[in-house]
Design an enzyme around this catalytic site. Sequence first.
Site, PDB file in Angstrom:
ATOM      1  CB  SER A 250      -0.912   0.041   1.238  1.00  0.00           C
ATOM      2  OG  SER A 250      -1.868  -0.996   1.215  1.00  0.00           O
ATOM      3  CB  SER A 288      -1.228  -1.915  -3.912  1.00  0.00           C
ATOM      4  OG  SER A 288      -0.486  -0.873  -3.314  1.00  0.00           O
ATOM      5  CG  ASP A 290      -1.644   2.053  -4.064  1.00  0.00           C
ATOM      6  OD1 ASP A 290      -0.762   1.908  -3.207  1.00  0.00           O
ATOM      7  OD2 ASP A 290      -1.826   1.255  -5.006  1.00  0.00           O
TER       8      ASP A 290
END
Length: 373
Positions: A250, A288, A290
Amino acid sequence: MKINLLAILLLLTFCAAAQKRSRELGIKIGVLSPGTMNAITDVAGVKVGQVTLSEGADVRTGVTAILPHDGNLFQQKVMAAMYIGNGFGKLAGYSQVEELGTLESPIVLTNTLSVPTAADAIIDWTLTQKGNENVRSVNSVVGETNDGYLNDIRGRHVRKEHVLNALAQAVSGQVAEGNVGAGTGTVCFNWKGGIGTSSRKLPKNLGGYTVGVLVQTNFGGVLKVNGVPVGEEMGKYAFKESLDKSSDGSCMMVVATDAPLDARNLKRLAKRVFMGMAQTGGIASNGSGDYVIAFSTANRVLHETSESTFSASYLHNDYVSPLFLAAMESTEEAIINSLLMARTSEGTQGHKVEELPEDKLLEIMRKYGRLKQ
């Protein structure tokens, strides 16, 4: 005298070995000039506090707190927006910010399984502030990355007192980077990641505004530094040999500005932050989370008022483009700083993550003619 001489030698040795930020190494990212400290705290009023937990062989985690201003954040909210680049994450507080366009709490970054603890601490912090005696609802904003490779994340070692200490210690000025706070146990591009920050100060003819970014890097892809394919040159990048999960993780990105932007243009600014992440080779992989949190310190929205309307000045659309560039450049440099300021770390289950080798990096940058003297 001998003791003093030894102390001086040890100090010189430590200074020589100290990590250096990108500009100190001759890596000049972008065309705009950084602020005085080249940090998110170049935006007047913004403070950062951090608590680092590095204990025994297993605990490698922490807390990083960002405060938009000195006052009562609940009573004097700031304009804000969030942008989801890839939503595999546990960001708390999103829906109210998205709906109302304001931020009423500090922003706290930590590890994935400590989000509820951090949110609870923010509630405590808010309810105990003078003027909030009748508050019965708090939108805690907490971002996270999963530091479970180096940290015993299941142990949930972050406690409310750590979050409250980070808030209490928040100051303007220089921001510690690398293996600190919420970046203590993170991994970026298969190297040691961490906390990083950078800023840009626009020239007067472009508004004179400041944009600052702070990142918590824990993601992957194919590392680029100022356009140079460093990951490829070092032979260390995602999917080199197989469909692995090295690019998962992340990245939490916080962007602050003193430009008078409304929530709509703050979301547009946040999208450019994500573009800055892409400049470093991040690919926002399936696993991830983000996220970008953007806020402006220029206007405050009162929680309690007898007036049905309020007046505020906002920047015209035609004048926001320089801020977009500033956000991209600041993000790219903040991510690179998080790598350069991090040190090799060993953690839980004997896992070890090496720091980005400075000597090899500089050799590659010279090869491509991208070092400034």
